[in-house]
Design a protein around this motif. Structure first.
Motif, PDB file in Angstrom:
ATOM      1  N   ASN A 142       0.830  -1.210   0.000  1.00 55.47           N
ATOM      2  CA  ASN A 142       0.000   0.000   0.000  1.00 55.47           C
ATOM      3  C   ASN A 142       0.862   1.258   0.000  1.00 55.47           C
ATOM      4  N   ARG A 143       1.969   1.232   0.747  1.00 54.01           N
ATOM      5  CA  ARG A 143       2.878   2.377   0.779  1.00 54.01           C
ATOM      6  C   ARG A 143       3.495   2.616  -0.603  1.00 54.01           C
ATOM      7  N   GLU A 144       3.948   1.529  -1.250  1.00 55.75           N
ATOM      8  CA  GLU A 144       4.539   1.648  -2.585  1.00 55.75           C
ATOM      9  C   GLU A 144       3.500   2.144  -3.592  1.00 55.75           C
ATOM     10  N   ARG A 145       2.285   1.666  -3.482  1.00 56.55           N
ATOM     11  CA  ARG A 145       1.221   2.090  -4.381  1.00 56.55           C
ATOM     12  C   ARG A 145       0.907   3.574  -4.195  1.00 56.55           C
ATOM     13  N   ASP A 147       3.031   5.832  -3.032  1.00 59.07           N
ATOM     14  CA  ASP A 147       4.181   6.573  -3.524  1.00 59.07           C
ATOM     15  C   ASP A 147       4.141   6.692  -5.046  1.00 59.07           C
ATOM     16  N   ASP A 148       3.720   5.630  -5.722  1.00 55.97           N
ATOM     17  CA  ASP A 148       3.618   5.652  -7.179  1.00 55.97           C
ATOM     18  C   ASP A 148       2.537   6.618  -7.663  1.00 55.97           C
ATOM     19  N   MET A 149       1.511   6.800  -6.863  1.00 60.50           N
ATOM     20  CA  MET A 149       0.424   7.710  -7.233  1.00 60.50           C
ATOM     21  C   MET A 149       0.852   9.167  -7.125  1.00 60.50           C
TER      22      MET A 149
END
Length: 150
Positions: A142-145, A147-149
């Motif tokens: 969820n954190r990586e997702r 950050d990608d947003m």
């Protein structure tokens, strides 16, 4: 062993295995298992509780079905004939104390029951660690997702 008992035991084992595998793969819980730091998640608690109940009931039914053909659990070191309801209660009780790795020793498995109890104890031992690992993985995802947003 009675063919019907064997089919029922295998069916229950498949349901338990599918439930655990669904949890391990993420299943429907991936989005719900996001926890903010310092917060308690009722969804996570509920999921863990349901998995434990499924495993306890599933293995309890396996012990019960197998005990219908021969004595699988021995109480107090003695072979005792108990009623069908008594056997069901003993099976669920033994399943619970085995999964939770308490193992009081008042009921002991014999024969194939020993192998089944070992498998259940292993699941009870590994499940909390797998659950924590799954939460960490989901939070990282969820954190990586997020950050990608950005």
């Amino acid at each position: 062993m009675d063919v019907i008992s064997l089919i029922v035991a295998i069916g229950v084992a498949v349901v338990v295995a599918v439930s655990i595998l669904d949890f391990i793969r993420g299943g429907k819980t991936r989005e719900r298992m996001h926890v903010h730091e310092g917060q308690f998640s009722f969804e996570i608690f509920y999921t863990l509780l349901m998995i434990y109940l499924i495993v306890i009931l599933g293995f309890g039914l396996i012990y019960f079905v197998l005990s219908m053909n021969h004595i699988l659990l021995v109480e107090g070191g003695e072979l005792r004939e108990v009623s069908m309801f008594g056997s069901l209660i003993h099976s669920f009780y033994f399943s619970g104390v085995t999964l939770l790795t308490i193992g009081y020793g008042d009921i002991t498995p014999i024969g194939i029951g020993r192998i089944i109890a070992l498998i259940q104890a292993l699941i009870g031992y590994v499940l909390p660690a797998a659950f924590v690992l799954k939460i960490v993985q989901n939070n990282q995802y969820n954190r990586e997702r997020n950050d990608d947003m950005l």
